[in-house]
Design an enzyme around this catalytic site. Structure first.
Site, PDB file in Angstrom:
ATOM      1  N   ASN A 124       0.824  -1.219   0.000  1.00 18.41           N
ATOM      2  CA  ASN A 124       0.000   0.000   0.000  1.00 18.41           C
ATOM      3  C   ASN A 124       0.853   1.262   0.000  1.00 18.41           C
ATOM      4  OD1 ASN A 124      -2.643   1.433   0.390  1.00 18.41           O
ATOM      5  ND2 ASN A 124      -1.540   2.147   2.210  1.00 18.41           N
ATOM      6  N   ASP A 183       1.585   6.663  -0.042  1.00 20.97           N
ATOM      7  CA  ASP A 183       0.842   5.599  -0.733  1.00 20.97           C
ATOM      8  C   ASP A 183       1.425   5.360  -2.124  1.00 20.97           C
ATOM      9  OD1 ASP A 183      -1.010   6.118   1.454  1.00 20.97           O
ATOM     10  OD2 ASP A 183      -2.473   5.005   0.255  1.00 20.97           O
ATOM     11  N   ASP A 213      -0.419  -6.742   3.507  1.00 21.10           N
ATOM     12  CA  ASP A 213      -0.860  -5.732   4.466  1.00 21.10           C
ATOM     13  C   ASP A 213      -1.883  -4.787   3.820  1.00 21.10           C
ATOM     14  OD1 ASP A 213      -0.414  -4.311   7.036  1.00 21.10           O
ATOM     15  OD2 ASP A 213       0.391  -2.709   5.756  1.00 21.10           O
ATOM     16  N   HIS A 217      -6.917  -0.714   1.588  1.00 25.46           N
ATOM     17  CA  HIS A 217      -6.428   0.662   1.397  1.00 25.46           C
ATOM     18  C   HIS A 217      -5.693   0.844   0.069  1.00 25.46           C
ATOM     19  CE1 HIS A 217      -7.582   1.899   5.431  1.00 25.46           C
ATOM     20  NE2 HIS A 217      -7.175   0.714   5.825  1.00 25.46           N
ATOM     21  N   GLU A 249      -4.801  -9.038   4.530  1.00 25.78           N
ATOM     22  CA  GLU A 249      -5.438  -8.318   5.622  1.00 25.78           C
ATOM     23  C   GLU A 249      -6.477  -7.373   5.024  1.00 25.78           C
ATOM     24  OE1 GLU A 249      -4.364  -5.129   9.182  1.00 25.78           O
ATOM     25  OE2 GLU A 249      -3.488  -4.909   7.197  1.00 25.78           O
TER      26      GLU A 249
END
Ligand code: CA
Length: 494
Positions: A124, A183, A213, A217, A249
């Protein structure tokens, strides 16, 4: 002659060698994973930080004393922070944790043992100190991104938006978690190529897969785009190694987690049953076992609709949650919770230290405290610098191993039983009504049933069966009538 010598040597090692190893039976599927924050696990060189060589030295503990055959290492790449979720080099090893040689020794030994190593991959965002960001920042500030491909690796704008941070006058960059974690722009084809190279680099070294992870997002609030990216990444990884395992996740609602399985990713963590807000604790508190087995059966049915190879990933708590010993207070409740989640379908993930009731809550550092191996403190790392959790009463691992009634030996027993019945990990599940709301009853394929009595009273039921195997608590059998005392868990062979 050689063969005879080999046989003699094998007998010798069984008689004289490590008895734990001699007793050990390799499971049919590596379903039980152990999540490790390397910095707080085992310090092999006495510099105060846990390290990869320390993990290697504790493989006997993980494989034989506990019974886990999978290991998830939280990020091990060079990073400016203690938690290392802001990566500076996706193909490197953080110096606190050792060297690439230490990593190679670890992964090679795990593969020789038939274990699976998965790495935490943070796609991410990177660190602001990653050379990609440093190069892009320089080019942006200089006003010339011509020929600088890293300018497209991040999201820059000329006007302030929420989640964005000031880079230089009139230039902002996206950093949804923190201004030191820019990001990544996962639409960039060049970046996607880099990510495939990173995955290939580690798979070529013998890594068995990845824990991804923060997958919700990647494109914040855009579920379909997240699914598209994960579908692409999964295909690329499976093209390198079809057996690679990926667990994502997606810390969100059950409905969105279930939808994410459309991406083809093997597993996503089951947040709905975990933590101090989850269904396992709730069902233990209100004594409603039937509601829990119904919920798990329904949840898994939807996963299989979305991905026929879906593997639920279950856990009590992880590095972001208050440790489970803080809300499963008594040894009895800790054993009950372990019996429930370690016998659920899919892959259970044990957070290091949970098996010795390690505590920690509040700030993240407190959830990542060192495990205590013995009273001497040898090999015990220093806590993360900003940890301030004071309420620890350590259970030493060496003492827990000698105590047959310890939580650790209960974990070992439940994992051992789980591994005897591969249909617990990979079978089709169905919730069965045994006539009492107190009973969690989940049939795994046609061959076995896991039953927990979560109520406050003894419960009897009639069921055709071959054998009842005790997991926890007391039970009795008369003909087809099975009686479970309060808090009892059994596996029934049918
Ligand atoms: Ca060390």
């Amino acid at each position: 002659m050689m063969k005879k010598l080999f046989v003699s040597l094998s007998v010798f090692f069984i008689l004289v060698g490590c008895s734990k190893e001699a007793e050990y039976v390799q499971p049919e599927v590596n379903s039980v994973f152990y999540e490790i924050y390397v910095g707080s696990f085992y310090d092999s060189d006495g510099d105060g930080s846990g390290d990869l060589e320390g993990v290697r030295q504790k493989l006997d503990y993980i494989q034989y004393d506990l019974g886990a055959t999978g290991v998830w290492l939280m990020p091990i790449h060079p990073s400016p922070t203690y938690h290392k979720y802001d990566v500076m080099d996706y193909k490197g090893i953080d110096a606190d944790y050792g060297t690439m040689e230490d990593f190679d020794n670890l992964v090679n030994e795990m593969n020789e043992r038939g274990m699976t190593l998965i790495l935490d991959l943070v796609l991410n965002h990177s660190s602001t100190q990653h050379p990609w960001f440093q190069e892009a920042k320089y080019a942006m500030v200089e006003g010339s991104c011509d020929g600088v491909v890293t300018c497209e690796y991040y999201n820059f704008t000329s006007e302030y938006q929420s989640r964005y941070h000031l880079l230089s006058e009139g230039i902002y960059y996206e950093g949804g978690f923190w201004d030191q974690m820019p990001d990544l722009n996962l639409d960039s084809v060049s970046l996607r190529n880099e990510l495939v190279e990173i995955a290939k680099f580690w798979i070529d070294k013998g890594v068995g897969g990845f824990r991804l992870d923060a997958t919700t997002h990647f494109y914040d609030g855009e579920k379909e785009k997240n699914i598209e990216f994960l579908n692409w990444f999964n295909s690329e990884v499976k093209a390198i190694n079809p057996d690679a395992y990926i667990v994502g996740e997606a810390w969100t609602t059950d409905a969105i987690i279930q939808d994410m399985y459309q991406s083809g990713i093997d597993s996503f963590f089951n947040f709905g049953t975990s933590q101090n807000s989850g269904a396992i604790l709730k069902s233990m508190r209100n004594g409603d076992g039937k509601a829990l087995s119904n919920m798990i059966a329904n949840y898994n049915a939807i996963l299989k609709e979305n991905n026929e190879n879906a593997i639920d990933a279950v856990f009590l708590s992880n590095h972001d949650n208050n440790r489970s010993a803080g809300y499963f207070i008594t040894l009895e409740d800790q054993k009950k919770a372990a019996s429930i989640y370690l016998l659920m379908p899919g892959n259970p993930f044990i957070y290091y230290g949970e098996e010795v009731a390690l505590k920690g809550s509040g700030k993240d550092e407190n959830k990542r405290l060192p495990i205590a191996w013995d009273a001497s403190g040898e090999g015990m790392p220093n806590p993360p610098k900003d940890a301030d959790y004071k309420a620890q009463e350590y259970t030493y691992v060496d003492e827990a191993l000698k105590d047959k009634d310890s939580l650790l030996n209960h974990y070992k027993k439940v994992i051992y039983l789980r591994n005897q019945y591969p249909s617990i990990s990979r079978g089709m599940v169905e919730s069965v009504d045994l006539g009492s709301n107190a009973l969690y009853a989940l049939a795994h394929n046609d061959d076995i049933m896991v039953v927990h009595n979560l109520g406050k009273e003894q419960v009897s039921f009639d069921l055709d069966h071959d054998k009842v195997v005790g997991v926890n608590g007391e039970f009795s059998v008369k003909g087809n009538t099975i009686t479970l005392e309060e808090g009892t868990s059994v596996i029934i062979e049918r």
